[in-house]
Design a protein around this motif. Structure first.
Motif, PDB file in Angstrom:
ATOM      1  N   LYS A 128       0.840  -1.193   0.000  1.00 18.61           N
ATOM      2  CA  LYS A 128       0.000   0.000   0.000  1.00 18.61           C
ATOM      3  C   LYS A 128       0.881   1.251   0.000  1.00 18.61           C
ATOM      4  O   LYS A 128       0.662   2.184  -0.769  1.00 18.61           O
ATOM      5  N   GLU A 129       1.905   1.214   0.834  1.00 22.60           N
ATOM      6  CA  GLU A 129       2.801   2.371   0.963  1.00 22.60           C
ATOM      7  C   GLU A 129       3.470   2.692  -0.376  1.00 22.60           C
ATOM      8  O   GLU A 129       3.609   3.847  -0.759  1.00 22.60           O
ATOM      9  N   PHE A 130       3.896   1.646  -1.114  1.00 27.19           N
ATOM     10  CA  PHE A 130       4.590   1.866  -2.384  1.00 27.19           C
ATOM     11  C   PHE A 130       3.633   1.808  -3.573  1.00 27.19           C
ATOM     12  O   PHE A 130       4.074   1.740  -4.727  1.00 27.19           O
ATOM     13  N   SER A 131       2.316   1.795  -3.313  1.00 27.16           N
ATOM     14  CA  SER A 131       1.288   1.754  -4.366  1.00 27.16           C
ATOM     15  C   SER A 131       1.517   0.598  -5.340  1.00 27.16           C
ATOM     16  O   SER A 131       1.406   0.772  -6.559  1.00 27.16           O
ATOM     17  N   LEU A 132       1.842  -0.576  -4.813  1.00 29.55           N
ATOM     18  CA  LEU A 132       2.041  -1.744  -5.671  1.00 29.55           C
ATOM     19  C   LEU A 132       0.706  -2.477  -5.821  1.00 29.55           C
ATOM     20  O   LEU A 132       0.023  -2.728  -4.830  1.00 29.55           O
ATOM     21  N   PRO A 133       0.326  -2.835  -7.052  1.00 30.21           N
ATOM     22  CA  PRO A 133      -0.987  -3.456  -7.281  1.00 30.21           C
ATOM     23  C   PRO A 133      -0.981  -4.948  -6.991  1.00 30.21           C
ATOM     24  O   PRO A 133      -1.349  -5.757  -7.838  1.00 30.21           O
ATOM     25  N   TYR A 134      -0.549  -5.342  -5.809  1.00 30.47           N
ATOM     26  CA  TYR A 134      -0.448  -6.751  -5.442  1.00 30.47           C
ATOM     27  C   TYR A 134      -1.581  -7.109  -4.477  1.00 30.47           C
ATOM     28  O   TYR A 134      -1.980  -6.291  -3.661  1.00 30.47           O
ATOM     29  N   THR A 135      -2.055  -8.347  -4.575  1.00 33.04           N
ATOM     30  CA  THR A 135      -2.962  -8.859  -3.548  1.00 33.04           C
ATOM     31  C   THR A 135      -2.490 -10.254  -3.137  1.00 33.04           C
ATOM     32  O   THR A 135      -1.938 -10.997  -3.942  1.00 33.04           O
ATOM     33  N   MET A 136      -2.719 -10.585  -1.883  1.00 31.76           N
ATOM     34  CA  MET A 136      -2.248 -11.861  -1.356  1.00 31.76           C
ATOM     35  C   MET A 136      -3.304 -12.937  -1.600  1.00 31.76           C
ATOM     36  O   MET A 136      -4.456 -12.752  -1.266  1.00 31.76           O
ATOM     37  N   ARG A 137      -2.915 -14.044  -2.206  1.00 28.29           N
ATOM     38  CA  ARG A 137      -3.856 -15.140  -2.466  1.00 28.29           C
ATOM     39  C   ARG A 137      -3.626 -16.296  -1.499  1.00 28.29           C
ATOM     40  O   ARG A 137      -4.536 -16.997  -1.133  1.00 28.29           O
ATOM     41  N   GLU A 138      -2.373 -16.533  -1.164  1.00 28.06           N
ATOM     42  CA  GLU A 138      -2.045 -17.473  -0.083  1.00 28.06           C
ATOM     43  C   GLU A 138      -1.085 -16.723   0.812  1.00 28.06           C
ATOM     44  O   GLU A 138      -0.105 -16.162   0.323  1.00 28.06           O
ATOM     45  N   PRO A 139      -1.371 -16.674   2.124  1.00 27.58           N
ATOM     46  CA  PRO A 139      -0.591 -15.814   3.021  1.00 27.58           C
ATOM     47  C   PRO A 139       0.909 -16.019   2.875  1.00 27.58           C
ATOM     48  O   PRO A 139       1.391 -17.149   2.810  1.00 27.58           O
ATOM     49  N   ILE A 156      10.782 -17.609   1.910  1.00 30.97           N
ATOM     50  CA  ILE A 156       9.509 -16.883   1.831  1.00 30.97           C
ATOM     51  C   ILE A 156       8.589 -17.726   0.962  1.00 30.97           C
ATOM     52  O   ILE A 156       8.968 -18.137  -0.137  1.00 30.97           O
ATOM     53  N   ASP A 157       7.377 -18.005   1.449  1.00 22.81           N
ATOM     54  CA  ASP A 157       6.418 -18.792   0.685  1.00 22.81           C
ATOM     55  C   ASP A 157       5.053 -18.114   0.686  1.00 22.81           C
ATOM     56  O   ASP A 157       4.652 -17.525   1.689  1.00 22.81           O
ATOM     57  N   GLY A 158       4.345 -18.248  -0.428  1.00 27.50           N
ATOM     58  CA  GLY A 158       2.999 -17.703  -0.518  1.00 27.50           C
ATOM     59  C   GLY A 158       2.616 -17.493  -1.968  1.00 27.50           C
ATOM     60  O   GLY A 158       3.393 -17.812  -2.875  1.00 27.50           O
ATOM     61  N   VAL A 159       1.402 -16.998  -2.193  1.00 26.79           N
ATOM     62  CA  VAL A 159       0.957 -16.719  -3.557  1.00 26.79           C
ATOM     63  C   VAL A 159       0.424 -15.287  -3.616  1.00 26.79           C
ATOM     64  O   VAL A 159      -0.391 -14.880  -2.790  1.00 26.79           O
ATOM     65  N   VAL A 160       0.928 -14.548  -4.606  1.00 32.20           N
ATOM     66  CA  VAL A 160       0.566 -13.145  -4.766  1.00 32.20           C
ATOM     67  C   VAL A 160      -0.018 -12.953  -6.159  1.00 32.20           C
ATOM     68  O   VAL A 160       0.491 -13.516  -7.132  1.00 32.20           O
ATOM     69  N   ALA A 161      -1.100 -12.196  -6.254  1.00 32.85           N
ATOM     70  CA  ALA A 161      -1.670 -11.858  -7.558  1.00 32.85           C
ATOM     71  C   ALA A 161      -1.164 -10.486  -7.979  1.00 32.85           C
ATOM     72  O   ALA A 161      -1.231  -9.529  -7.209  1.00 32.85           O
ATOM     73  N   VAL A 162      -0.619 -10.424  -9.195  1.00 41.27           N
ATOM     74  CA  VAL A 162      -0.087  -9.165  -9.739  1.00 41.27           C
ATOM     75  C   VAL A 162      -0.661  -8.999 -11.144  1.00 41.27           C
ATOM     76  O   VAL A 162      -1.083  -9.983 -11.759  1.00 41.27           O
ATOM     77  N   PRO A 163      -0.694  -7.784 -11.682  1.00 45.19           N
ATOM     78  CA  PRO A 163      -1.243  -7.609 -13.026  1.00 45.19           C
ATOM     79  C   PRO A 163      -0.370  -8.288 -14.082  1.00 45.19           C
ATOM     80  O   PRO A 163       0.846  -8.126 -14.083  1.00 45.19           O
ATOM     81  N   CYS A 222      -2.013  -8.539 -20.427  1.00 48.23           N
ATOM     82  CA  CYS A 222      -3.442  -8.206 -20.466  1.00 48.23           C
ATOM     83  C   CYS A 222      -3.916  -7.465 -19.221  1.00 48.23           C
ATOM     84  O   CYS A 222      -5.065  -7.034 -19.170  1.00 48.23           O
ATOM     85  N   ALA A 223      -3.071  -7.333 -18.197  1.00 49.48           N
ATOM     86  CA  ALA A 223      -3.386  -6.608 -16.965  1.00 49.48           C
ATOM     87  C   ALA A 223      -4.382  -7.334 -16.051  1.00 49.48           C
ATOM     88  O   ALA A 223      -4.723  -6.822 -14.993  1.00 49.48           O
ATOM     89  N   GLU A 224      -4.823  -8.525 -16.444  1.00 54.16           N
ATOM     90  CA  GLU A 224      -5.643  -9.316 -15.518  1.00 54.16           C
ATOM     91  C   GLU A 224      -4.716  -9.939 -14.460  1.00 54.16           C
ATOM     92  O   GLU A 224      -3.503  -9.873 -14.588  1.00 54.16           O
ATOM     93  N   ASP A 225      -5.318 -10.556 -13.427  1.00 54.54           N
ATOM     94  CA  ASP A 225      -4.499 -11.129 -12.364  1.00 54.54           C
ATOM     95  C   ASP A 225      -3.587 -12.247 -12.881  1.00 54.54           C
ATOM     96  O   ASP A 225      -4.035 -13.158 -13.564  1.00 54.54           O
ATOM     97  N   ALA A 226      -2.322 -12.148 -12.544  1.00 57.57           N
ATOM     98  CA  ALA A 226      -1.379 -13.236 -12.778  1.00 57.57           C
ATOM     99  C   ALA A 226      -0.970 -13.750 -11.405  1.00 57.57           C
ATOM    100  O   ALA A 226      -0.572 -12.968 -10.548  1.00 57.57           O
ATOM    101  N   LEU A 227      -1.107 -15.057 -11.183  1.00 56.91           N
ATOM    102  CA  LEU A 227      -0.752 -15.611  -9.875  1.00 56.91           C
ATOM    103  C   LEU A 227       0.726 -15.965  -9.846  1.00 56.91           C
ATOM    104  O   LEU A 227       1.219 -16.687 -10.710  1.00 56.91           O
ATOM    105  N   PRO A 242       5.354 -10.771 -15.309  1.00 51.52           N
ATOM    106  CA  PRO A 242       4.424 -11.832 -14.916  1.00 51.52           C
ATOM    107  C   PRO A 242       3.343 -12.043 -15.974  1.00 51.52           C
ATOM    108  O   PRO A 242       2.918 -11.081 -16.637  1.00 51.52           O
ATOM    109  N   LEU A 243       2.930 -13.301 -16.174  1.00 53.24           N
ATOM    110  CA  LEU A 243       1.894 -13.607 -17.158  1.00 53.24           C
ATOM    111  C   LEU A 243       0.768 -14.384 -16.483  1.00 53.24           C
ATOM    112  O   LEU A 243       1.012 -15.257 -15.645  1.00 53.24           O
ATOM    113  N   CYS A 244      -0.484 -14.083 -16.873  1.00 53.68           N
ATOM    114  CA  CYS A 244      -1.635 -14.805 -16.321  1.00 53.68           C
ATOM    115  C   CYS A 244      -1.623 -16.244 -16.820  1.00 53.68           C
ATOM    116  O   CYS A 244      -2.096 -17.152 -16.148  1.00 53.68           O
TER     117      CYS A 244
END
Ligand SMILES: [Zn+2]
Ligand SMILES: [Zn+2]
Length: 176
Positions: A31-42, A62-69, A73-78, A131-133
């Motif tokens: 959020k602080e760096f305005s990165l368009p990431y969301t966490m899919r697996e903690p 470090i382990d987890g799954v993050v969704a990035v554009p 195509c700018a859709e979520d890429a896991l 990253p690619l969807c």
């Protein structure tokens, strides 16, 4: 990752393990760096810190799954993060190279490791540059900007057909 300082002054010779399970330390930084990431697996991180003569050996994961554009195509890429790393952190003042961005700092007689900075560095290294969807993502139409993975747009046939016609003509000529 948010600022997380570990007091490493009194770690026993066999080392000590630190576990970071709070997803908030990652999401706050995105959020602080305005990165368009969301966490899919903690995201979960571990650091094993072993004292050495002139510093500390830091073994991390470090382990987890993050969704990035998606870069096409700018859709979520896991992105599955599975980072493993070994770092050596020199004690400040001892053969310290000012250009070697160490994460160890002395505060009086206390030695602190900037675990947040260290983990952030390795998280960024683990993120793909493009990253690619999906490996075969068709991307956006250069004419109308529509997502070509979803449905063919009208402009696709207009620009695509003449080229295909030329190609098929060439093939026919070669066969002769
Ligand atoms: Zn895509
Ligand atoms: Zn189009």
């Amino acid at each position: 990752m948010s600022r997380v300082m570990l007091n490493v002054t009194d770690i026993p010779a066999e080392g000590r393990e630190f576990v970071f399970e709070d997803p908030g330390v990652w999401t706050a930084a995105w959020k602080e760096f305005s990165l368009p990431y969301t966490m899919r697996e903690p995201l979960r991180a571990e650091l094993r810190i072993v004292p050495e003569k002139d510093g500390f050996l830091v073994r991390g994961r470090i382990d987890g799954v993050v969704a990035v554009p998606c870069s096409r195509c700018a859709e979520d890429a896991l992105v599955r993060i599975a980072a493993r790393f070994d770092d050596f952190e020199d004690k400040p003042g001892e053969q310290a190279d000012p250009l070697d961005g160490g994460h160890l700092a002395a505060r009086g007689k206390t030695l602190e490791l900037d675990a947040g900075g260290l983990l952030w560095e390795h998280f960024e290294l683990a993120m793909p540059v493009k990253p690619l969807c999906a490996p075969d993502c068709a991307g956006l139409c250069p004419v109308c900007g529509g997502n070509q993975n979803v449905a063919g747009c009208a402009c696709k046939s207009k620009t695509g057909d003449p080229r295909l016609a030329i190609l098929s003509n060439l093939k026919i000529e070669r066969k002769k």
